[in-house]
Scaffold this active site. Sequence first.
Site, PDB file in Angstrom:
ATOM      1  CB  CYS A  75      -0.870  -0.023   1.253  1.00  0.00           C
ATOM      2  SG  CYS A  75      -1.932   1.417   1.404  1.00  0.00           S
ATOM      3  CG  HIS A  97      -5.618  -2.522  -1.191  1.00  0.00           C
ATOM      4  ND1 HIS A  97      -4.533  -3.142  -0.598  1.00  0.00           N
ATOM      5  CD2 HIS A  97      -5.392  -1.184  -1.036  1.00  0.00           C
ATOM      6  CE1 HIS A  97      -3.722  -2.216  -0.092  1.00  0.00           C
ATOM      7  NE2 HIS A  97      -4.219  -1.020  -0.354  1.00  0.00           N
ATOM      8  CD  GLU A  98      -6.612   1.267  -3.803  1.00  0.00           C
ATOM      9  OE1 GLU A  98      -6.750   2.220  -3.012  1.00  0.00           O
ATOM     10  OE2 GLU A  98      -5.513   0.691  -3.968  1.00  0.00           O
ATOM     11  CG  HIS A 154      -7.282   2.580   1.294  1.00  0.00           C
ATOM     12  ND1 HIS A 154      -6.480   2.704   2.398  1.00  0.00           N
ATOM     13  CD2 HIS A 154      -6.505   2.027   0.334  1.00  0.00           C
ATOM     14  CE1 HIS A 154      -5.269   2.236   2.124  1.00  0.00           C
ATOM     15  NE2 HIS A 154      -5.247   1.815   0.877  1.00  0.00           N
TER      16      HIS A 154
HETATM   17 NI    NI Z   1      -3.600   0.983  -0.083  1.00  0.00          NI
END
Ligand code: NI
Length: 182
Positions: A110, A153-154, A157
């Site tokens: 990341c 993953h995004e 966030h």
């Molecule tokens: Ni990330």
Amino acid sequence: MFKKLNILDESDKHLRMKSKDVTFPLSKEDKQTIQQIIKHLTYSQIEEYAEKYDLRPGMGLAFPQLGENKRIIVIVHEVDDEVFDNYVMINPVIISHSEEMIAAETGEGCLSVNREVEGHVARYARVTVEGYDEKGNKIRVRAREDLALAFQHEIDHLDGILFYDRINKDHPFYSDDEIRLI
Ligand code: NI
């Protein structure tokens, strides 16, 4: 001219906040930020530029990583040698997913995590994501394999979740017969 993004470190509180839905039309600033992210991620994956501008390679970024808790993600996916597909998705939601789970064999990285974190992150092998493009049109993307990992993953966030939160501390590494490693 290329302007390197100021990407926040994991210690910043914005990385742990839940981001808010975005309303349309997008502001001029948000549109500019999206273009900067696309350029940054693209350059970061082209060796010549990555070296020139000292960029760590990354295929995705979410607005909270820039200190803006808005539900916007950008993914720049290399589909062939220096050929990229760009995905900009606003207010993304995973509407369906495979039963099958996969994990990146070498673990995830990341741009906000400036250290090595070891362990496999189990994620869906395929996801269908719905959201909006920059103009506010509804869009739907079916993603598989590494692109599916990137979307998950995004989107994490946007909810203040970092990839290593999902590493099982008692069992950080899977074998290929537990989860398919890609
Ligand atoms: Ni990330």
